[in-house]
Design a protein around this motif. Sequence first.
Motif, short mmCIF file in Angstrom:
data_model
loop_
_atom_site.label_atom_id
_atom_site.label_comp_id
_atom_site.label_asym_id
_atom_site.label_seq_id
_atom_site.Cartn_x
_atom_site.Cartn_y
_atom_site.Cartn_z
N GLY A 168 0.81 -1.21 0.00
CA GLY A 168 0.00 0.00 0.00
C GLY A 168 0.85 1.26 0.00
O GLY A 168 2.06 1.21 -0.16
N ASP A 172 -1.86 4.17 3.90
CA ASP A 172 -2.47 2.84 4.11
C ASP A 172 -1.71 2.10 5.22
O ASP A 172 -2.30 1.48 6.09
CB ASP A 172 -2.39 1.99 2.83
CG ASP A 172 -2.98 2.71 1.63
OD1 ASP A 172 -3.80 3.63 1.85
OD2 ASP A 172 -2.63 2.35 0.50
N TYR A 176 -2.97 0.77 8.82
CA TYR A 176 -2.80 -0.64 9.16
C TYR A 176 -1.99 -0.81 10.43
O TYR A 176 -2.28 -1.64 11.28
CB TYR A 176 -2.13 -1.38 8.00
CG TYR A 176 -1.80 -2.81 8.35
CD1 TYR A 176 -2.81 -3.72 8.62
CD2 TYR A 176 -0.48 -3.24 8.46
CE1 TYR A 176 -2.53 -5.02 8.96
CE2 TYR A 176 -0.18 -4.54 8.79
CZ TYR A 176 -1.21 -5.43 9.05
OH TYR A 176 -0.93 -6.71 9.41
N HIS A 227 -6.34 -3.14 4.17
CA HIS A 227 -6.19 -1.72 4.48
C HIS A 227 -5.66 -0.91 3.30
O HIS A 227 -5.28 0.23 3.46
CB HIS A 227 -5.27 -1.54 5.69
CG HIS A 227 -5.91 -1.98 6.97
ND1 HIS A 227 -6.04 -3.32 7.32
CD2 HIS A 227 -6.47 -1.28 7.97
CE1 HIS A 227 -6.64 -3.41 8.49
NE2 HIS A 227 -6.93 -2.19 8.91
N LEU A 228 -5.61 -1.53 2.14
CA LEU A 228 -5.08 -0.80 0.98
C LEU A 228 -6.07 0.29 0.53
O LEU A 228 -7.27 0.06 0.50
CB LEU A 228 -4.85 -1.75 -0.21
CG LEU A 228 -3.79 -2.83 -0.06
CD1 LEU A 228 -3.53 -3.48 -1.42
CD2 LEU A 228 -2.51 -2.27 0.52
N GLY A 229 -5.54 1.45 0.18
CA GLY A 229 -6.37 2.48 -0.42
C GLY A 229 -6.69 2.13 -1.86
O GLY A 229 -6.12 1.19 -2.44
#
Length: 433
Positions: A168, A172, A176, A227-229
């Motif tokens: 990420g 991100d 996380y 949690h990646l954008g």
Amino acid sequence: MKTLQAVRGMHDILPSDAARWQWLEQRLAERLTAYGFGEIRIPVVEKTELFTRAIGQGTDVVEKEMYAFPDRNGESLCLRPEGTAGVVRAVLQHGLLNPPGLKVWYQGPMFRHERPQKGRQRQFHQTGVEIFGMETPETDAELIAMAGRLWRELGVDHLLRLEINSLGDREDRERYRTALVDYLRPRVDRLDADSQRRLETNPLRILDSKNPETRSLLVDAPRLDEHLGDEARRHFERVTALLDALGIAWTHNPGLVRGLDYYCRTVFEWTTDALGAQGTVCAGGRYDDLVEIQGGRATPGIGFALGMERLLALVESTGQQFEHRPHAYLVSSEAGAARLGLAERLRDHWPALRLITDLQGGSFKAQFKRADRSGAAVALVLGEAELAAGEVTIKDLRGDSPQSSVPADRLGAELRRRFATDGPDVAASGEPA
Ligand code: ATP
Ligand code: MG
């Protein structure tokens, strides 16, 4: 006096090993050049600050493995533990990112104070590549495709597996990080000592822990890929779609975080089961923040480094032959200019001829013994009878072809004829006289 030994974990590469190193180095250089990479050679020693800044506190490399020492003027210097930080320093120092868009590769020794074991040394060698100024997913995909092509050319593709993950973007990872710490803090007693410390300094590194109890805790931990954008997610999907389109097999390993801090987005490793515990042969990823961290204008970057010792071991496991045995070994009863003159004329005729002239002299018996030990395919005999007749006798040292005598002025052509099928390096060079 007692003879001294090399430093623990640092190895000599003897002439008997060097042929395989040359073989590999040459193939790597050719392949990287063909993809448009230029070689960069940077010092082995840099300021320690370069690595602490780039690699990051709380990483194994910076915490435990650096060979840092005070220079005579008190400045802290460091034997480089890896290549990327120095390459970034060099390209900034020399303004090579202006305009952005640069592909470079490097090769050479790296130093890490680790526990020496099979596949793990204190001086080891890496070949690495770096691409600056290109942020498209195509960049990641082509880099990976190039590595895949290398494995095929080296005959080890069937032994390597590609794992890939996305770390990420910075925001991100920050989100996380909070989620991971919230999960681990109530369970801190069950973490190994290193991980307890890292909970404060660098919690993402805990994902790398090899401790079984810590690993079992991580099974239910929040996952980075959740949690990646949007942008990082799209980038990852595009990279993996391109790999699919190119027919490159990959597996997603959500636990892959890599040992250095500067990575973001795409990270990847090629691992093998063929080498025992130290199975990572090549590793890399994107480092879009690193150039800025080093004081440059924000410039995306991506690269990988491969461990030469491990890659060589893998190539050797396939039975690959590396050696360039001599074609011929010249023995002679004649100590004067005749034998050196003959040898030089042969080399004029065929520059790629691998010819060893016996320089120690003595009896024919002693010379033949050395001829045999040299590994040469044939002995060329220039004795008194041959000299008188203007001939040279060719004696097969490996097979049982009958020996034959050839007029000295036709010897070059005869050797070329015999060894012409002996690989492209031999057949390609030199013109017939
Ligand atoms: P490892 O998990 O094996 O310690 P790493 O993540 O520290 O690897 P990188 O910094 O990614 O390794 O280096 C890239 C490659 O260099 C590794 O995949 C490996 O092939 C090689 N390498 C790293 N450290 C060593 C070492 N001490 N001895 C031999 N090769 C090494
Ligand atoms: Mg390591």
